[in-house]
Design a protein around this motif. Structure first.
Motif, PDB file in Angstrom:
ATOM      1  N   VAL A 176       0.860  -1.192   0.000  1.00  0.00           N
ATOM      2  CA  VAL A 176       0.000   0.000   0.000  1.00  0.00           C
ATOM      3  C   VAL A 176       0.891   1.235   0.000  1.00  0.00           C
ATOM      4  CG1 VAL A 176      -1.683   1.348   1.318  1.00  0.00           C
ATOM      5  CG2 VAL A 176      -1.911  -1.144   1.185  1.00  0.00           C
ATOM      6  N   ALA A 177       0.674   2.120  -0.954  1.00  0.00           N
ATOM      7  CA  ALA A 177       1.416   3.380  -1.012  1.00  0.00           C
ATOM      8  C   ALA A 177       0.674   4.420  -0.188  1.00  0.00           C
ATOM      9  CB  ALA A 177       1.551   3.861  -2.450  1.00  0.00           C
ATOM     10  N   THR A 178       1.409   5.206   0.570  1.00  0.00           N
ATOM     11  CA  THR A 178       0.784   6.247   1.380  1.00  0.00           C
ATOM     12  C   THR A 178       1.613   7.520   1.357  1.00  0.00           C
ATOM     13  OG1 THR A 178      -0.013   6.821   3.615  1.00  0.00           O
ATOM     14  CG2 THR A 178       1.946   5.436   3.475  1.00  0.00           C
ATOM     15  N   GLY A 182     -12.400   3.988  11.150  1.00  0.00           N
ATOM     16  CA  GLY A 182     -11.498   2.986  11.693  1.00  0.00           C
ATOM     17  C   GLY A 182     -10.604   3.598  12.738  1.00  0.00           C
ATOM     18  N   GLY A 183      -9.579   2.857  13.119  1.00  0.00           N
ATOM     19  CA  GLY A 183      -8.643   3.383  14.101  1.00  0.00           C
ATOM     20  C   GLY A 183      -7.921   4.611  13.608  1.00  0.00           C
ATOM     21  N   PHE A 184      -7.867   4.805  12.300  1.00  0.00           N
ATOM     22  CA  PHE A 184      -7.215   5.966  11.699  1.00  0.00           C
ATOM     23  C   PHE A 184      -8.068   7.222  11.821  1.00  0.00           C
ATOM     24  CE2 PHE A 184      -9.830   4.051   8.437  1.00  0.00           C
ATOM     25  CZ  PHE A 184     -10.501   5.121   7.905  1.00  0.00           C
ATOM     26  N   GLY A 185      -9.364   7.050  12.110  1.00  0.00           N
ATOM     27  CA  GLY A 185     -10.315   8.167  12.162  1.00  0.00           C
ATOM     28  C   GLY A 185     -11.409   7.960  11.133  1.00  0.00           C
ATOM     29  N   THR A 186     -11.710   8.985  10.370  1.00  0.00           N
ATOM     30  CA  THR A 186     -12.715   8.875   9.313  1.00  0.00           C
ATOM     31  C   THR A 186     -12.094   9.281   7.978  1.00  0.00           C
ATOM     32  OG1 THR A 186     -13.486  11.147   9.669  1.00  0.00           O
ATOM     33  CG2 THR A 186     -14.605   9.399  10.910  1.00  0.00           C
ATOM     34  N   GLY A 187     -12.723   8.827   6.886  1.00  0.00           N
ATOM     35  CA  GLY A 187     -12.205   9.156   5.573  1.00  0.00           C
ATOM     36  C   GLY A 187     -13.169   8.750   4.476  1.00  0.00           C
ATOM     37  N   THR A 188     -12.731   8.932   3.235  1.00  0.00           N
ATOM     38  CA  THR A 188     -13.534   8.589   2.061  1.00  0.00           C
ATOM     39  C   THR A 188     -12.792   7.538   1.245  1.00  0.00           C
ATOM     40  OG1 THR A 188     -14.406  10.853   1.975  1.00  0.00           O
ATOM     41  CG2 THR A 188     -14.714   9.480   0.024  1.00  0.00           C
ATOM     42  N   ASN A 244      -8.051   0.449  -4.812  1.00  0.00           N
ATOM     43  CA  ASN A 244      -8.816   1.203  -3.832  1.00  0.00           C
ATOM     44  C   ASN A 244      -7.938   2.300  -3.261  1.00  0.00           C
ATOM     45  OD1 ASN A 244     -11.435  -0.165  -3.683  1.00  0.00           O
ATOM     46  ND2 ASN A 244     -10.264  -1.921  -2.956  1.00  0.00           N
ATOM     47  N   ALA A 245      -8.535   3.446  -2.970  1.00  0.00           N
ATOM     48  CA  ALA A 245      -7.809   4.582  -2.392  1.00  0.00           C
ATOM     49  C   ALA A 245      -8.608   5.157  -1.243  1.00  0.00           C
ATOM     50  CB  ALA A 245      -7.562   5.653  -3.455  1.00  0.00           C
ATOM     51  N   LEU A 246      -7.924   5.456  -0.162  1.00  0.00           N
ATOM     52  CA  LEU A 246      -8.548   6.020   1.037  1.00  0.00           C
ATOM     53  C   LEU A 246      -7.931   7.380   1.330  1.00  0.00           C
ATOM     54  CD1 LEU A 246     -10.249   5.876   3.666  1.00  0.00           C
ATOM     55  CD2 LEU A 246      -8.329   4.645   4.710  1.00  0.00           C
ATOM     56  N   LEU A 247      -8.783   8.396   1.422  1.00  0.00           N
ATOM     57  CA  LEU A 247      -8.354   9.739   1.801  1.00  0.00           C
ATOM     58  C   LEU A 247      -8.927  10.042   3.176  1.00  0.00           C
ATOM     59  CD1 LEU A 247      -7.063  12.494   1.258  1.00  0.00           C
ATOM     60  CD2 LEU A 247      -9.146  13.157   0.047  1.00  0.00           C
ATOM     61  N   THR A 248      -8.052  10.197   4.163  1.00  0.00           N
ATOM     62  CA  THR A 248      -8.498  10.427   5.533  1.00  0.00           C
ATOM     63  C   THR A 248      -8.700  11.914   5.800  1.00  0.00           C
ATOM     64  OG1 THR A 248      -6.249  10.614   6.446  1.00  0.00           O
ATOM     65  CG2 THR A 248      -7.199   8.400   6.248  1.00  0.00           C
ATOM     66  N   GLU A 249      -9.432  12.211   6.864  1.00  0.00           N
ATOM     67  CA  GLU A 249      -9.726  13.611   7.187  1.00  0.00           C
ATOM     68  C   GLU A 249      -8.489  14.384   7.623  1.00  0.00           C
ATOM     69  OE1 GLU A 249     -13.003  14.057   9.859  1.00  0.00           O
ATOM     70  OE2 GLU A 249     -14.430  14.029   8.189  1.00  0.00           O
ATOM     71  N   LYS A 289     -10.752  -3.308   0.200  1.00  0.00           N
ATOM     72  CA  LYS A 289     -11.045  -2.206   1.112  1.00  0.00           C
ATOM     73  C   LYS A 289     -10.614  -2.545   2.532  1.00  0.00           C
ATOM     74  CE  LYS A 289     -15.062  -0.679  -1.585  1.00  0.00           C
ATOM     75  NZ  LYS A 289     -16.528  -0.448  -1.569  1.00  0.00           N
ATOM     76  N   ASP A 290     -10.910  -3.774   2.976  1.00  0.00           N
ATOM     77  CA  ASP A 290     -10.550  -4.174   4.343  1.00  0.00           C
ATOM     78  C   ASP A 290      -9.047  -4.133   4.551  1.00  0.00           C
ATOM     79  OD1 ASP A 290     -13.195  -4.561   4.974  1.00  0.00           O
ATOM     80  OD2 ASP A 290     -13.156  -6.742   4.676  1.00  0.00           O
ATOM     81  N   THR A 291      -8.287  -4.591   3.531  1.00  0.00           N
ATOM     82  CA  THR A 291      -6.825  -4.568   3.634  1.00  0.00           C
ATOM     83  C   THR A 291      -6.309  -3.135   3.702  1.00  0.00           C
ATOM     84  OG1 THR A 291      -6.686  -6.639   2.380  1.00  0.00           O
ATOM     85  CG2 THR A 291      -4.681  -5.311   2.523  1.00  0.00           C
ATOM     86  N   LEU A 292      -6.939  -2.239   2.960  1.00  0.00           N
ATOM     87  CA  LEU A 292      -6.521  -0.840   2.946  1.00  0.00           C
ATOM     88  C   LEU A 292      -6.795  -0.187   4.302  1.00  0.00           C
ATOM     89  CD1 LEU A 292      -5.251   1.049   0.839  1.00  0.00           C
ATOM     90  CD2 LEU A 292      -7.536   1.906   0.338  1.00  0.00           C
ATOM     91  N   VAL A 293      -7.986  -0.447   4.856  1.00  0.00           N
ATOM     92  CA  VAL A 293      -8.327   0.103   6.177  1.00  0.00           C
ATOM     93  C   VAL A 293      -7.373  -0.440   7.242  1.00  0.00           C
ATOM     94  CG1 VAL A 293     -10.082   0.100   7.996  1.00  0.00           C
ATOM     95  CG2 VAL A 293     -10.759   0.540   5.633  1.00  0.00           C
TER      96      VAL A 293
END
Length: 422
Positions: free
Chosen positions: A348-350, A381-387, A395-400, A411-415
């Motif tokens: 996962v790239a971040t 999740g533990g990271f907070g909230t995001g889209t 899959n891409a996750l952008l956190t607040e 999605k589960d692996t990304l979270v």
């Protein structure tokens, strides 16, 4: 780097040495690759030797290690043919907005950009089915034509000149190189061919993947072996990668990536016709047609009519956003700090955009936040909230708090990755 899963260490060592020799032969080039394939490029691949003992045509038996060595040793530089490319990422229909966003990202608005600019034109390959006619004669001469129903777009590299021509608009784009396709600084782009995809997928090896030879096939009238790559790990959205390899030249003729969710291939690129004879020199000749609008590289407003080039002054640096917004500057800084979490297929790239509060707000009163948010799902999740934004492969996750996580994973692996990184 883990060894091949085989007792024959000599074969493994030879394959590794051949790969190094092949890497010396391969010339680096910048090319257009759909964004989802970035996840595949990060994958590391382990080898499980297998024998090709089924299928048609009847070819000599070969192991996976030997077939990969054959790909590495391939040094074909002259060829011509027709390529069919189908990309089905499952992206939402943006009504053409994606092309506008691509133009804006390159610092070229629709008002002053050229329709013959390859940077914008070749983004069309990111979705749908397209037919390309290609020709190559070494590192200094290549031609790719994107065939339309009643028009054609051609990109020609001949020595120091790079020409793009859009027959529909009768516009021409002209740029220059140092004459070598291997120039790392070359800004001009071309579509990726089956060999490009294959090399990206086979860059390194470890024990997260099985690689087998799964019989034979005929591609574009050529006898070929089928190399199949599958992840051993759970959590990847990649189901399998199939590479058809010409048994005589070692040239990859077809690349197919299918998702773990099943259904049609996400990326399917292959020759329908191919010849390894040297194309005629005239194939790479180009003169701007009479009355065509010619845009010089870095010149936003185009040149004069009648096939004459415009002035020598460069309006701005080609490919560099002009008057970048604060959010664009933050994003650029974030990419400088790109990190990779996990390993193998679950990589996962971040990076941190530096823009807290989630999605950016559009300029000029536009609600970009709400628009982009309509294509994503809210997650916690533990990271907070995001889209969460999803395609059939990436899959891409952008956190607040402004962090982005992206990968060819579920999605589960990304979270999970975002939670562990918090």
């Amino acid at each position: 780097m883990a060894p091949y899963e085989s007792d024959d260490t000599t074969t493994a060592r030879q394959a590794g040495e051949a790969d190094e020799r092949g890497a010396g032969r391969r010339r680096a080039a910048r090319y257009v690759v759909p964004v989802t394939v970035i996840g595949v490029a990060a994958v590391t691949i382990g080898l499980v030797p297998a024998i090709a003992d089924s299928g048609d045509p009847d070819l000599p038996k070969i192991t996976a290690a030997q077939l990969i060595e054959k790909i590495a040793q391939s040094d074909v530089e002259q060829l011509s043919g027709t390529v069919k490319i189908t990309t089905d990422l499952g992206l939402p229909d943006l009504g053409g907005l994606e092309n506008s966003l691509a133009s804006g990202a390159m610092g070229r608005g629709d008002a002053d950009g050229s329709s013959a600019d390859p940077t914008a034109k070749l983004t069309e390959l990111a979705s749908g089915t397209h037919t390309l006619r290609i020709a190559a004669d070494g590192p200094e001469r290549q031609k790719v034509s994107l065939l339309g129903s009643a028009s054609e777009y051609s990109l020609i590299h001949n020595g120091e000149d790079v020409w793009g021509y859009d027959s529909e608009s009768n516009e021409v784009f002209h740029g220059t190189t140092d004459g070598s396709a291997g120039d790392e600084g070359q800004e001009h782009q071309r579509p990726a061919m089956p060999k490009d995809f294959a090399e990206e997928a086979l860059k390194s090896v470890d024990d997260t993947t099985s690689v087998t030879v799964d019989g034979t096939a005929q591609v574009a009238g050529r006898d070929a072996y089928k190399l199949v790559v599958k992840p051993r790990q759970s959590g990847s959205t990649v189901g399998a990668i199939s590479i058809a390899v010409d048994h005589r030249t070692g040239t990859p003729l077809k690349f197919t990536l299918t998702p773990a969710s099943g259904g049609a291939a996400v990326v399917d690129v292959g020759f329908t016709k191919v010849s390894f004879d040297r194309p005629a020199a005239s194939t790479f000749d180009f003169t701007p047609p009479k009355g065509a609008k010619v845009t010089e590289e870095g010149e936003p407003d185009g040149g004069e009519q009648g096939g004459e080039q415009g002035g020598d002054e460069r309006g701005r640096e080609y490919g560099k956003p002009q008057g970048a917004s604060k959010s664009e500057e933050d994003l650029a800084k974030g990419l400088d700090g790109l990190e990779v979490l996990g390993e193998g297929w679950n990589s996962v790239a971040t990076f941190d955009t530096g823009a807290e509060g989630g999605l950016p707000t559009g300029s000029g009163g536009g609600d970009l936040d709400g628009f982009l948010g309509s294509f994503g799902d809210q997650v916690k999740g533990g990271f907070g909230t995001g889209t969460m934004f999803s395609t059939r492969l990436v899959n891409a996750l952008l956190t607040e708090d402004g962090k982005v996580y992206v990968g060819a994973v579920t999605k589960d692996t990304l979270v999970k990755a975002a939670n562990e990184a918090k």
